[in-house]
Structure formats: C-alpha cells, structure tokens
Scaffold this active site. Sequence first.
Site, PDB file in Angstrom:
ATOM      1  N   CYS A 136      13.239  10.243   9.457  1.00 52.33           N
ATOM      2  CA  CYS A 136      13.492  10.906  10.741  1.00 52.33           C
ATOM      3  C   CYS A 136      13.217  12.410  10.674  1.00 52.33           C
ATOM      4  CB  CYS A 136      14.959  10.734  11.124  1.00 52.33           C
ATOM      5  SG  CYS A 136      15.471   9.033  11.219  1.00 52.33           S
TER       6      CYS A 136
ATOM      7  N   ARG B  31       5.994  12.157   7.791  1.00 52.33           N
ATOM      8  CA  ARG B  31       7.192  11.708   7.091  1.00 52.33           C
ATOM      9  C   ARG B  31       7.496  10.240   7.337  1.00 52.33           C
ATOM     10  NH1 ARG B  31      10.510  16.339   5.844  1.00 52.33           N
ATOM     11  NH2 ARG B  31      12.324  15.006   5.810  1.00 52.33           N
TER      12      ARG B  31
ATOM     13  N   TRP C 111      13.098   6.897  12.239  1.00 56.37           N
ATOM     14  CA  TRP C 111      12.734   5.853  11.283  1.00 56.37           C
ATOM     15  C   TRP C 111      13.939   4.917  11.251  1.00 56.37           C
ATOM     16  CZ3 TRP C 111      14.217   4.069   6.304  1.00 56.37           C
ATOM     17  CH2 TRP C 111      13.233   3.380   5.595  1.00 56.37           C
TER      18      TRP C 111
ATOM     19  N   ASN D  96      19.422  12.979  11.995  1.00 58.36           N
ATOM     20  CA  ASN D  96      18.814  12.383  10.791  1.00 58.36           C
ATOM     21  C   ASN D  96      19.947  11.950   9.881  1.00 58.36           C
ATOM     22  OD1 ASN D  96      16.387  13.230  11.763  1.00 58.36           O
ATOM     23  ND2 ASN D  96      15.999  14.770  10.168  1.00 58.36           N
ATOM     24  N   GLY D  97      19.733  10.879   9.105  1.00 54.93           N
ATOM     25  CA  GLY D  97      20.760  10.468   8.146  1.00 54.93           C
ATOM     26  C   GLY D  97      21.568   9.306   8.672  1.00 54.93           C
TER      27      GLY D  97
ATOM     28  N   GLU E 229       2.565   4.242 -12.444  1.00 52.33           N
ATOM     29  CA  GLU E 229       2.253   5.101 -11.307  1.00 52.33           C
ATOM     30  C   GLU E 229       0.988   4.598 -10.593  1.00 52.33           C
ATOM     31  OE1 GLU E 229       3.663   7.099  -9.523  1.00 52.33           O
ATOM     32  OE2 GLU E 229       2.112   8.256  -8.532  1.00 52.33           O
TER      33      GLU E 229
ATOM     34  N   LYS F 259       0.827   3.471  -6.702  1.00 51.06           N
ATOM     35  CA  LYS F 259      -0.142   4.029  -5.739  1.00 51.06           C
ATOM     36  C   LYS F 259      -0.867   2.911  -5.020  1.00 51.06           C
ATOM     37  CE  LYS F 259       0.908   7.220  -5.323  1.00 51.06           C
ATOM     38  NZ  LYS F 259       1.924   7.926  -6.047  1.00 51.06           N
TER      39      LYS F 259
ATOM     40  N   GLU G 217       1.464   0.885  -2.572  1.00 46.15           N
ATOM     41  CA  GLU G 217       2.008   1.539  -1.381  1.00 46.15           C
ATOM     42  C   GLU G 217       0.959   1.823  -0.312  1.00 46.15           C
ATOM     43  OE1 GLU G 217       2.745   5.996  -3.287  1.00 46.15           O
ATOM     44  OE2 GLU G 217       4.089   5.307  -1.727  1.00 46.15           O
TER      45      GLU G 217
ATOM     46  N   HIS H 260       4.182 -11.813 -23.651  1.00 47.46           N
ATOM     47  CA  HIS H 260       5.576 -12.259 -23.462  1.00 47.46           C
ATOM     48  C   HIS H 260       5.804 -12.764 -22.041  1.00 47.46           C
ATOM     49  CE1 HIS H 260       6.565 -10.828 -27.426  1.00 47.46           C
ATOM     50  NE2 HIS H 260       5.973  -9.685 -27.135  1.00 47.46           N
TER      51      HIS H 260
ATOM     52  N   LYS I  75       7.852   9.810   3.910  1.00 49.04           N
ATOM     53  CA  LYS I  75       7.516  10.799   2.891  1.00 49.04           C
ATOM     54  C   LYS I  75       8.754  11.265   2.142  1.00 49.04           C
ATOM     55  CE  LYS I  75       5.030  13.574   0.515  1.00 49.04           C
ATOM     56  NZ  LYS I  75       4.315  12.918  -0.609  1.00 49.04           N
TER      57      LYS I  75
HETATM   58  C1  AGP Z   1       5.267   8.065  -4.167  1.00 50.02           C
HETATM   59  O1  AGP Z   1       3.951   7.923  -3.848  1.00 50.02           O
HETATM   60  C2  AGP Z   1       6.277   7.835  -3.179  1.00 50.02           C
HETATM   61  N1  AGP Z   1       5.908   7.898  -1.872  1.00 50.02           N
HETATM   62  C3  AGP Z   1       7.724   7.843  -3.582  1.00 50.02           C
HETATM   63  O2  AGP Z   1       7.863   6.982  -4.655  1.00 50.02           O
HETATM   64  C4  AGP Z   1       8.365   9.210  -3.947  1.00 50.02           C
HETATM   65  O3  AGP Z   1       7.824   9.669  -5.132  1.00 50.02           O
HETATM   66  C5  AGP Z   1       9.881   9.032  -4.037  1.00 50.02           C
HETATM   67  O4  AGP Z   1      10.382   8.640  -2.789  1.00 50.02           O
HETATM   68  C6  AGP Z   1      10.584  10.260  -4.536  1.00 50.02           C
HETATM   69  O5  AGP Z   1      10.401  11.339  -3.684  1.00 50.02           O
HETATM   70  P1  AGP Z   1      10.721  12.813  -4.157  1.00 50.02           P
HETATM   71  O6  AGP Z   1       9.805  13.132  -5.291  1.00 50.02           O
HETATM   72  O7  AGP Z   1      10.469  13.660  -2.957  1.00 50.02           O
HETATM   73  O8  AGP Z   1      12.153  12.835  -4.586  1.00 50.02           O
END
Ligand code: AGP
Length: 618
Positions: free
Chosen positions: A2, A27, A74, A99-100, A491, A495, A498, A514, A613
Amino acid sequence: MCGIVGAISPRNVTPILLEGLKRLEYRGYDSAGVAVIHQNRLQREREIGKVAGLEAKLQSSELSGQIGIAHTRWATHGKPSVDNAHPQMSGTDVAVVHNGIIENHERLRDQLAAHGYVFASDTDTEVVAHLFHYHYQLVNTEPNDERLIRAFRETLEALQGAYALSILHTEHPGALLCAKVGSPLVIGEGSEEHFIGSDPLALLQVTDRFIYLEEGDYALVTRDEKRIYSLSESGMVEVERPIVRYEHGDHAADRGEFRHFMLKEIHEQPRALRDSLAGKFGQAGELLASSLGPNAENILRCVKQVQIVSCGTSYHAGLVARYWLEALAGVPCSVEVASEFRYRQVVVPENTLFVTISQSGETADTLAALRFAKTKGYLASLAICNVPGSSLVRESDYRLLTNAGPEIGVASTKAFTTQLAVLLWLTAVIGQAQMPAASRVELINALRSLPDHVASVLALEPAIERLAAYFANKHHTLFLGRGTHYPVAMEGALKLKEISYIHAEAYAAGELKHGPLALVDEEMPVVTVAPSNELLEKLKSNLQEVQARGGQLINFVCEEAHFKDNDNVTNVCLPKVDDWIAPIVYSVPLQLLAYHVALVKGTDVDKPRNLAKSVTVE
Ligand code: AGP
C-alpha cells in the site's frame, strides 16, 4: 504494498496526488483511490486495477480541491474491490487512508457496531474512520484544531498493530492528520504547502525536503505549519524533527533508454557498486569503518559472533556473507529469515553483533526482528540498507549504507550485489586483526575491480538472451551451486520464479542425489553456477549425474575451466575473477536470464503478480 499520498496547498492537489500514486505503483497494489475536500464536502473516487483506471474516472468527475489524500491498496483484509479501496469514510465527514494492519480491528468493529456504526467494507481501515468519528464526537469542545488532534490521539491510543495513516475531516478543510506506528511516513516541505507520503519517491515532483516521522509520531499539517507530537510523550507536547534533503535525485519516473526498470537497474550495477564502496577505503587502502557510525571500530573489534536476519533476496546476501565471515574473519555466523527469527526463543552468545539486511529498510518482519533483538542482549545492531532515512537505519545502533539509488523493479538486483559488496567489505573490517596484510590488500583490490568485472558480464547479455526462448515452455527449473554459489543459485531461482512464474528450486549440488535427481529428465533445465574454485571438480561430478539422466544443462562457467558444449549442455563463459568476489559477478547473468525469460513469457516484469516491492505487513 500500500502507498499513501496527501497534500494541502493553495493549488488544486488532485494532479499531485495522482502523480504520487503513479510513482508508488512499483510497490504493488490492486486498487487505488483519492478523496479531496471541495467546498466543505468530501469528494471521493476509487477504482480497482491500475492507477490509469482511476485517472480516467477522475477526468470525467473533475474532482478538485486544495486538500486531499490518496492511496494504492494491496489487499489484506477483504478482496480487491471498489468498496474495499481507500479512502474509507465514516459518514460524509471523515476520510482515511491507511497502510499496515490494525490487529484489534475485529474487537473495535464490534464495539463501533454496538454504537450504531454501519460498515460498508471488509477492511480494517474503515474501523479507523468510524473510530476517529466516534472520538471526535466525544471531544466536547469547539471544532478547532485542538479537538481534531485530541480525537486523533485518542483514536491512535485505541489501535493495535503497525500502520501509517492520514485523515481528513470536512469541518477542518485546512488540516491534514497523519501518524506513523510501524510503517513509514514522511512530511514533505513546500512553499506554503505541505505533502505527506509513505515514500519520499511519491513526492519528488513537488519537493526534495522531508521530515521522516519517528515511531509513534502523529501530526497535524496545514499549509504553513506542521505540529508533530509523539505517542511516547504522555501529554500533547510538540516534538522537533529535522528536515532532511533527499539526495538521490528524482530517478523514479525515469527508465531512460531501458524497456523496464529491472533492466535499467541490472545495467546500473557497475555504478551502484562503485558508489556503494566509495568512501570505505583510505588513501593507503585502510578500511574506513567510521562510516558505520560513532565508535563503530571499537565495537567491531569486540565482535565474536554475527547473527544476520533478513528476508528474500537480502536473506540470500546474508547466506553468502556467512561463508565470508567464517572463512576470512574467523567469526561464527548464523543467518535466518526474519519471519522465523522474530518468533524464536533465541540464545545469544556473548559479543554477538546483530545484523539486518534490507533494501527498503521497511520490511515488517526484519524491523520486528530488530526490535525483538534489541531486548535480547546483543552487542549492538547494524543495519545494511539502501535507504538512509528508513526505519531500520534509524532504529539500529550502526548503519552500513549501500548507495545503489532507488530500486523500482520488484525483483531486487542492484540492491543484492551492492549488499554483497558492502558485506565483503564488512568482513574485512571485522577480520582485520586476524587477516594477514597481504590477504587484506588482495581482497581490497578484488573489491575495487568489481565494477569492471560486472560491466564485462553485462556485455554477455545477447548470449543470455538467446537462452531465454528455451525456458518459454518449461514449468520447472533446477538451480545448482556449491559453497558461496549455493546462495547465488538460490537467488537465481528466486529471480526466475518471481518474474517469469516458472517454478525454480535451488539445491546445493551435492544434495542432488539425495532426492531432487529424481526430477531430472530431458524436460528439466538445470542452471548451474560454476566458477573456477576448489569445489569445481566436485561440481563437475554433480553435473555428470544430471547429464546421465538426460537433463539440459545451462552452465555459467569460468572461461578458464574449459567446459564443452554439446546437445545437452550450453555454457556461458565468464571472465576469471577473484574467488571472494565471484558470487557477486556470477549473480549478474542469473538476473539477466530471469529478465529475458520473463520477457519471452510476456509477464509484467517490474510489477509481477501478487508481489509488492516493500513488504510492510507481516
Ligand atoms: C526480491 O527480488 C524480492 N522482491 C524480495 O525477496 C525482497 O528481497 C524481500 O522482500 C526483502 O526486502 P528488503 O530487502 O527491502 O527487506
């Protein structure tokens, strides 16, 4: 997640609010809305979907006013719908954006219903609107600013949870209320006008001067002044907060020549790395730890153990750093995701440094973990963060800033590699006493060469782009790595999943037999991160196991390792780099691969479905 924008000005604020919402789109959100006061009446428009839909509605309704609030939602409580979109109202007088999460919303809803309030949405936010209306009626004075702010405080005192919010009341068309409890909020300074935003980026078109509200701050903002109070002060005593100039420039709306912010941010990495390492070495190559905060050097000298806590990509950065801290600095290190750490009974060994890593510095779980850690007797807390004024930075004892510049794409790229660069630098600082001088110099030189190596990997983009088509019809992918490159594989898998929505799993290559080897057949792409290091021969044996089962290997390898292409194996060769910086360099082709696969699949690269975001709710 949000986003909030608000403005009070002699001019019509609707265009400012709308532009602010557009700037917050990155975001992640699923509906948007605006409310303004016009001739002492609230006007509101809300729409599900993109801000462009709301903009179209606004054009036909010609909504305008000199005070207003706006929101991108959101969904948490209640599905995405017009009724659940913000601003939420109480009667025709009160409008709220939030927000929240209000944790005690159910109990408050019952109490308010008993007082005759009727709810038109499923949101926790509507509870705030009615609660404020209720307290405003109870404060039995003239309808002046005192009544407004007292009712606001009483409302805030009844709320539990983490939130940022802003409220309008039609009896006060010259006052904007706002508060920050656990979720960020800034006040922007203008000339005879003020703005509020959950992120300074939302307001850079109108100001670059901000007050970052502190935890528990609430304020009454007019055109000419702002009165800030704190919930931690027992009475209504005003508190002073500094005005800070935003120094990163206004990059938010500018993708430049790039098709997506993510691609722009991938290509910005040489610059971002250079800026993040700037000021960290002296003339003679000494490590300048004073940038971490006062007395940092003395504290770091006492560190016997490190606990890293973070989420998502930032967690992967922590996992790489564990290898560095143990191998180079000889310091035991544990790494944990914040959502688990914060609810665990922890045993804290003596002289343990508590380190959080976060691009945004506002991730709810990471912040909560920091607050929890502060009650547990850690030596000190250090935030590694890309946003200088963020809650995480402000609440930590020390801070190590990455200077990547704003990251807009939901998929984190330059934030990750710059986190790694400063973590390697931190390792050298913590390990200073025990590292032989020659190794320290070698490490510093390797760090300095990093931007150039990353630039040469970016030049491989055409070759990586050609690989992307192969993934278009795949549903699953395995990523393999060993040692520091196991988290790099994690990582890479994150990527890909997502932004392309292809299921991707990362494994330490030695774990293949395993279990996951059972998945491998001619339909399964297996992406491997294979720099030339002491684990390479072991990794090669693991790759044989994949080939023997008909798996398709895509290897990112060192050009000196002499991997051979065949029908089942495609190699992308990277330059030979120092072992310690290799995880940073090898992350880059995986970012490019994910990006180009997402392009082939036609997904919304910068705003992938269901993701936000900055994850400011638990
Ligand atoms: C990564 O591509 C993400 N969108 C997500 O995992 C992100 O790294 C995570 O939400 C942590 O965010 P921050 O680094 O702002 O704390």
